[in-house]
Design a protein around this motif. Structure first.
Motif, short mmCIF file in Angstrom:
data_model
loop_
_atom_site.label_atom_id
_atom_site.label_comp_id
_atom_site.label_asym_id
_atom_site.label_seq_id
_atom_site.Cartn_x
_atom_site.Cartn_y
_atom_site.Cartn_z
N VAL A 14 -20.15 44.12 35.26
CA VAL A 14 -19.42 43.22 36.15
C VAL A 14 -20.39 42.24 36.82
O VAL A 14 -20.09 41.03 36.93
CB VAL A 14 -18.66 44.04 37.22
N CYS A 15 -21.55 42.74 37.23
CA CYS A 15 -22.56 41.87 37.87
C CYS A 15 -23.05 40.80 36.91
O CYS A 15 -23.22 39.63 37.29
CB CYS A 15 -23.73 42.71 38.36
N VAL A 16 -23.30 41.18 35.66
CA VAL A 16 -23.74 40.22 34.65
C VAL A 16 -22.68 39.15 34.44
O VAL A 16 -22.98 37.94 34.36
CB VAL A 16 -24.08 40.93 33.33
N ALA A 17 -21.42 39.57 34.34
CA ALA A 17 -20.33 38.61 34.12
C ALA A 17 -20.19 37.64 35.29
O ALA A 17 -20.06 36.42 35.11
CB ALA A 17 -19.02 39.37 33.89
N LEU A 18 -20.23 38.17 36.52
CA LEU A 18 -20.12 37.31 37.70
C LEU A 18 -21.28 36.32 37.77
O LEU A 18 -21.09 35.15 38.12
CB LEU A 18 -20.08 38.17 38.96
N THR A 19 -22.48 36.82 37.45
CA THR A 19 -23.66 35.95 37.49
C THR A 19 -23.54 34.82 36.47
O THR A 19 -23.80 33.64 36.77
CB THR A 19 -24.93 36.77 37.21
N ALA A 20 -23.15 35.17 35.25
CA ALA A 20 -23.04 34.17 34.19
C ALA A 20 -21.94 33.15 34.47
O ALA A 20 -22.09 31.96 34.16
CB ALA A 20 -22.77 34.87 32.85
N LEU A 21 -20.85 33.59 35.07
CA LEU A 21 -19.71 32.71 35.28
C LEU A 21 -19.86 31.81 36.50
O LEU A 21 -19.41 30.65 36.49
CB LEU A 21 -18.43 33.55 35.43
N PHE A 22 -20.48 32.32 37.55
CA PHE A 22 -20.43 31.60 38.82
C PHE A 22 -21.77 31.09 39.35
O PHE A 22 -21.78 30.25 40.23
CB PHE A 22 -19.79 32.50 39.89
N ILE A 23 -22.89 31.63 38.85
CA ILE A 23 -24.19 31.15 39.35
C ILE A 23 -24.77 30.19 38.33
O ILE A 23 -25.59 30.54 37.46
CB ILE A 23 -25.14 32.33 39.63
N ASN A 24 -24.30 28.96 38.38
CA ASN A 24 -24.77 27.91 37.49
C ASN A 24 -24.45 26.56 38.12
O ASN A 24 -23.79 26.47 39.16
CB ASN A 24 -24.13 28.03 36.10
N ASP A 25 -24.89 25.49 37.46
CA ASP A 25 -24.75 24.14 38.03
C ASP A 25 -23.30 23.66 38.07
O ASP A 25 -23.01 22.64 38.71
CB ASP A 25 -25.59 23.15 37.22
N ASP A 26 -22.39 24.36 37.39
CA ASP A 26 -20.99 23.95 37.38
C ASP A 26 -20.25 24.35 38.66
O ASP A 26 -19.12 23.92 38.89
CB ASP A 26 -20.26 24.56 36.18
N ASN A 27 -20.87 25.18 39.45
CA ASN A 27 -20.23 25.68 40.67
C ASN A 27 -20.95 25.16 41.91
O ASN A 27 -22.13 24.79 41.85
CB ASN A 27 -20.22 27.20 40.68
N SER A 28 -20.25 25.15 43.00
CA SER A 28 -20.81 24.66 44.25
C SER A 28 -21.87 25.61 44.77
O SER A 28 -21.86 26.81 44.44
CB SER A 28 -19.71 24.52 45.30
N PRO A 29 -22.79 25.10 45.59
CA PRO A 29 -23.80 25.99 46.18
C PRO A 29 -23.19 27.15 46.96
O PRO A 29 -23.70 28.26 46.94
CB PRO A 29 -24.59 25.05 47.10
N GLY A 30 -22.05 26.88 47.63
CA GLY A 30 -21.40 27.95 48.37
C GLY A 30 -20.91 29.06 47.46
O GLY A 30 -21.06 30.25 47.78
N MET A 31 -20.33 28.69 46.33
CA MET A 31 -19.88 29.69 45.37
C MET A 31 -21.05 30.48 44.81
O MET A 31 -20.99 31.71 44.67
CB MET A 31 -19.12 29.00 44.23
N GLN A 32 -22.13 29.77 44.49
CA GLN A 32 -23.32 30.44 43.95
C GLN A 32 -23.88 31.45 44.96
O GLN A 32 -24.20 32.59 44.60
CB GLN A 32 -24.39 29.41 43.59
#
Length: 638
Positions: free
Chosen positions: A190-208
């Protein structure tokens, strides 16, 4: 895997443990030598116009080698600080959890060693030299990197042997194995999936930032060690948003800064001081003098126990160690004199919490390094709140035995000759306090210098104590290596994680969520107080402070409060959590000391008066910051 198989693996793995022990013995003996050099420099400054040229920067390089050498022991024994929040979910068979954690520890330890080696390459490439004596630093960094790499290789071999034994002995077929594996690996997935989906340049700094915190807490809940979790999330987040090269650069900078920090160097030195003081019997000296003075009063032995916990906690800097030590020394004596078990156990469990607050405090040192505030001023600020905590604990005992006289035996006759003899015998802890705290408050020593003086003096006391042996000396070094190693791992991990948080501009994010213009400050403080009280019940004190600092500090600065004041309040809050039901850590430590003689409910009942005193103290500290900041302002002349 059967207990016999596990014992067999441990026997076969003895050489890995022995190798890391020898390395820890060597580097911590070097630390004592470095401390002796610091003492020479202090004496030269005091009595001559000379000083040891370039000692400060050379000590920093020595510390890099020392920390690299001692770090292997905490990994080879898998004693990094962790939480067992999901232990009940994973089941009683923790074998799969341990194996997964070992892999995570090897990966993180290997990354730290890699960062050190790249630090050495950079020093070589740019011809880095010390500023005063002009020595090249590349060789020092290479030596530190080599020591850590050898330790990594040792831990890797041990981990591979454990995995080999799993398949050889069919440990995976034991009942409960796959339950633990599915819970741990499922959480990691679950942690890997959340990291891959939400911690990237496509998401806002707040989301990251939000996802990084969520992933961090999930890993910690899954029993991955806290420092390891911080490092994994921090490095992975940096790599995904800024690239692998930048993640490595940040890592090597933070590793290098932590290992050469002379403020952080005070931590293993204070831990050494505490271990040597324990073997020298200083806890007994403190307790006996308090008993001789107060033992004749109703509840006097409980009061002496609290005062002794405060004094010894200041020396050793560990709440758990203080509770365990005085649990053995004081509980039996109070039981022999017919004190109620609840009061006897409760006063020791509560008194143990004073160690993190009364200077010199290891946790306060780490906090000040993170928020870049003066450790010396923080120690000054913590003194009156520490004395206030002691005073209120004594008052809690006084009120308790007045309201319920059956808690303590009748008053005995005061024996002044016995009290005088006990006070004279307590000259060693008095001298230790006078030199360490007097030197700090008087501006004679830096924090590291005070720690060096304290460690050397405690070592002299231990060596001159009858029964002190080479084995006890080695035991002191081993305990110091394990505790210091665990602290450094959390500190480095927290700094790398904080580096990612700074790129997401977490300060503005927090301030955008909590509007300081419309929300009353008292309400925000009340929310933080409740949050830390709850956090302290399940989190280690140091971890609670470091994991939450990136979120909370922007609020404190935004409300124009002093960060040192907040550090003292925070330590008070998380230490209260250590005796708060249902998961107060100190209560469980006390339970382990007394064994089956006392149920947990009795100890929790015993700490209730002290919790009331703590809540009153927190109200005073938060309502009147002058209690904390008055002494620093007086000593600074402002």
């Amino acid at each position: 895997m059967s207990s016999a198989t596990i014992a067999g693996i441990s026997a076969k793995a003895d050489w890995e443990d022995q190798f890391c022990k020898v390395m820890a013995w060597a580097v911590l003996t070097l630390l004592l030598v470095v401390s002796a050099g610091t003492l020479v420099d202090i004496l030269l400054r005091a009595f001559t116009p000379y000083t040891v040229r370039g000692l400060f920067e050379l000590n920093g390089l020595f510390m890099a080698i020392i920390v690299a050498g001692l770090s292997g022991l905490v990994f080879v024994r898998h004693l990094n600080i962790r939480m067992d929040v999901m232990k009940a979910v994973a089941g009683s068979n923790q074998h799969a959890v341990r194996l997964v954690c070992e892999v995570a520890e090897v990966l993180v330890f290997g990354w730290l060693a890699t960062a050190l080696l790249f630090r050495a390459l950079d020093a070589q490439e740019y011809g880095e030299k010390t500023m005063v004596v002009g020595w090249h630093t590349a060789g020092w960094w290479a030596a530190a990197g080599l020591l850590m790499s050898l330790a990594v290789l040792t831990v890797l071999i041990q981990t591979l042997k454990h995995w080999y034994a799993l398949f050889k002995d069919r440990g995976y077929a034991e009942p409960g194995f796959w339950r633990g594996a599915l819970v741990t690996l499922g959480t990691i997935a679950v942690c890997v999936a959340l990291t891959a989906l939400f911690i990237n340049d496509d998401n806002s700094p707040g989301m990251q930032a939000g996802m990084a915190f969520l992933v961090l807490y999930l890993l910690i809940a899954a029993q991955i060690p806290i420092g390891v979790s911080l490092l994994i999330v921090g490095v992975a987040s940096l790599a995904l948003t800024m690239g692998g090269e930048q993640a490595l650069v940040v890592s090597q900078n933070e590793v290098g800064r932590a290992l050469t920090s002379m403020d952080m160097a005070a931590i293993p030195l204070f831990l050494l001081m505490g271990n040597f003081a324990t073997w020298a019997g200083l806890s007994g000296d403190i307790f006996n003098s308090g008993t001789a003075l107060l033992g004749s009063r109703r509840g006097g032995l409980a009061m002496a126990s609290v005062l002794g916990c405060g004094g010894f906690g200041a020396i050793c800097g560990s709440s758990i160690a203080t509770t365990a030590t005085f649990g053995k020394v004081a509980f039996v004596e109070m039981e022999r004199r017919n004190y109620a078990h609840s009061l006897a156990a409760g006063c020791i469990a509560a008194g143990g919490t004073l160690g993190a607050l009364i200077p010199p405090s290891v946790v306060l040192i780490v906090y000040c390094v993170v928020v870049e505030e003066s450790i010396q001023i923080a120690f000054q600020a913590a003194l009156i709140p520490g004395v206030l905590a002691l005073t209120m604990y004594v008052l809690a005992i006084f009120v308790s035995v007045r309201l319920k006289p059956s808690l303590a035996p009748d008053v005995e006759e005061f024996n002044w000759p016995v009290a005088r003899a006990a006070l004279v015998k307590a000259w060693r802890p008095v001298l230790l306090f006078a030199l360490v705290l007097g030197g700090l408050y008087g501006g004679m020593f830096t924090t590291q210098e005070a720690a060096s003086v304290g460690a050397l003096l405690a070592f002299v006391f231990a060596v001159s104590t009858k029964g002190f042996t080479l084995e006890k000396f080695k035991a002191s070094l081993i305990d110091t290596a394990i505790n210091a190693g665990a602290i450094y791992v959390i500190f480095i991990g927290a700094n790398i994680f904080a580096s990612f948080m700074s790129f997401t501009d977490i300060a503005q994010l927090v301030l955008s969520i909590i509007d300081l213009e419309t929300m009353p400050k008292w309400l925000i403080l009340f929310g933080l107080v409740v949050f830390y009280l709850l956090l302290g019940t399940v989190f280690d004190t140091l971890a609670a402070v470091l994991v939450t600092t990136p979120l909370v500090v922007p609020l404190i600065i935004g409300m124009d409060y002093d960060l040192i004041w907040w550090g003292v309040v925070t330590l008070s809050l998380v230490e209260i959590g250590m005796i708060t039901p249902p998961l107060g850590m100190n209560v469980f430590v006390m339970r382990s000391v007394v064994g089956d003689r006392l149920p947990l409910s009795t100890i929790f009942r015993g700490v209730t008066p002290f919790l009331v005193a703590d809540l009153i103290r927190v109200i005073l500290l938060t309502s009147f910051p002058i209690i904390t900041m008055w002494l620093p302002s007086v000593l600074s002349g402002n």
